[in-house]
Design a protein around this motif. Structure first.
Motif, mmCIF file in Angstrom:
data_model
loop_
_atom_site.group_PDB
_atom_site.id
_atom_site.type_symbol
_atom_site.label_atom_id
_atom_site.label_comp_id
_atom_site.label_asym_id
_atom_site.label_seq_id
_atom_site.Cartn_x
_atom_site.Cartn_y
_atom_site.Cartn_z
ATOM 1 N N TYR A 135 8.452 -0.246 2.881
ATOM 2 C CA TYR A 135 7.341 -0.779 3.655
ATOM 3 C C TYR A 135 6.443 -1.589 2.726
ATOM 4 O O TYR A 135 6.251 -1.221 1.557
ATOM 5 N N PRO A 136 5.841 -2.676 3.230
ATOM 6 C CA PRO A 136 4.917 -3.445 2.385
ATOM 7 C C PRO A 136 3.659 -2.675 2.026
ATOM 8 O O PRO A 136 2.990 -2.987 1.052
ATOM 9 N N GLY A 137 3.306 -1.665 2.816
ATOM 10 C CA GLY A 137 2.108 -0.888 2.528
ATOM 11 C C GLY A 137 1.789 0.071 3.657
ATOM 12 O O GLY A 137 2.583 0.288 4.581
ATOM 13 N N HIS A 138 0.587 0.664 3.576
ATOM 14 C CA HIS A 138 0.144 1.629 4.578
ATOM 15 C C HIS A 138 0.168 1.058 5.993
ATOM 16 O O HIS A 138 0.567 1.748 6.948
ATOM 17 N N THR A 139 -0.301 -0.172 6.136
ATOM 18 C CA THR A 139 -0.472 -0.750 7.469
ATOM 19 C C THR A 139 0.834 -0.746 8.243
ATOM 20 O O THR A 139 0.909 -0.267 9.384
#
Length: 330
Positions: A135-139
């Motif tokens: 995933y690119p990040g939390h979002t």
């Protein structure tokens, strides 16, 4: 027990997450706002408290309902999994796996109604990927966990609020992805969030893509006319005060002096740069469009100072404050 319960994810155990969490939750001012429960590793938090010289008791709980919010106590839903000798400041697959598990558990609790908001400490994307979670990040991770196809990232400071049409993709890909539908949905999400925050008629500034917002076709390939203008016409027809496309090199100054309540940035650095110049401790990241409230610090894992006790908790305190305020709304 009338205060909202907030799941606070510990973040990457090798970063500053454990330190900013214990520092923030030791602040008396937060105790009257919510009942925070940390989703993480109890032993790592105890170590962070020792490093920071914070006098708190780490109390494991089995579920959020057991969190008391008592002064001097940090309630922890202990997921565990972090070896006692895990070094600070180094990328770790183990820490990446832990960070994923904390977020997944927090999302599960939020969707079940056991917590009213999620507040996240920073994770390390490379460590997350090393653990097999791409995933690119939390979002993006939270969007998938919550079954939502599209969300927006909003950065909020005392002076400026910014919502992004695109975030964690390359600039060329971002320009290609931007279309009138995406711009319209982003403006609407931002407008709805501002109204929910108590601003009845938010003034929204929408950035252009090119220098000077294209200068009437002088710069670019007509992106403003083809990708942004149609979306704004629809939003205005519905009574949304969306102005633009406006030159990004002046719109943030205007927002800072109070001309606008929200700026819509077209891509990551267009929105992040002006916010970050205000200071890494000034911003809070809010995910807009989830079925649960989620706020976060607006800084990374800071491996260069992790484990030294030097990490500041200002952004985490503000993220918890905003999560508490949003969770307290009907």
């Amino acid at each position: 027990m009338t205060l909202p319960a907030i799941a606070v994810t510990m973040g990457d155990a090798a970063g500053v997450g454990p330190e900013v969490v214990v520092r923030a939750l030791a602040e008396p001012e937060l105790r009257g706002l919510a009942r925070p429960v940390v989703i993480g590793d109890a032993a790592r938090l105890a170590r962070a408290a020792e490093i920071c010289g914070v006098d708190v008791r780490i109390k494991p709980v089995a579920e959020p309902a057991e969190a008391s919010g008592d002064p001097g106590v940090i309630d922890v839903l202990d997921v565990g999994g972090i070896p006692p000798g895990l070094p600070f400041g180094e990328r770790s697959e183990i820490a990446g796996e832990g960070a994923y598990r904390y977020v997944a558990r927090a999302a599960e609790l939020a969707l079940a109604g056991q917590v009213q908001a999620i507040c996240t400490a920073p994770l390390n994307k490379a460590a997350l990927h090393a653990a097999g979670h791409r995933y690119p990040g939390h979002t993006e991770l939270l969007a998938e966990l919550c079954g939502v196809p599209e969300v927006s990232m909003m950065l909020s400071t005392g002076q400026v609020r910014v919502i992004h049409v695109t975030t964690h993709i390359g600039l060329v890909d971002a320009i290609e992805r931007i279309d009138p539908g995406l711009v319209e949905r982003t403006v609407r999400r931002g407008h709805r969030t501002m109204v929910d925050a108590g601003i009845a008629a938010p003034r929204i500034a929408v950035c252009g893509i090119n220098p000077h917002a294209g200068e009437n076709g002088l710069f670019g390939r007509g992106e403003e006319e083809s990708k942004i203008d149609p979306a704004l016409e629809i939003c205005r027809a519905d009574g949304i005060d969306a102005q633009g496309p406006l030159p990004a090199d002046t719109v943030f100054f205007r927002a800072g002096r109070g001309d606008f309540d929200l700026v819509v940035a077209m891509y990551h650095d267009q929105g992040h740069g002006p916010v970050k110049i205000l200071g890494l401790e000034a911003g809070v990241n809010i995910t807009v469009g989830l079925p649960v409230i989620r706020t976060s610090v607006d800084h990374g894992t800071a491996f260069d100072i992790a484990g030294t006790g030097r990490a500041e908790a200002g952004s985490m305190i503000e993220a918890l404050r905003q999560a508490s305020a949003l969770a307290g709304k009907p």
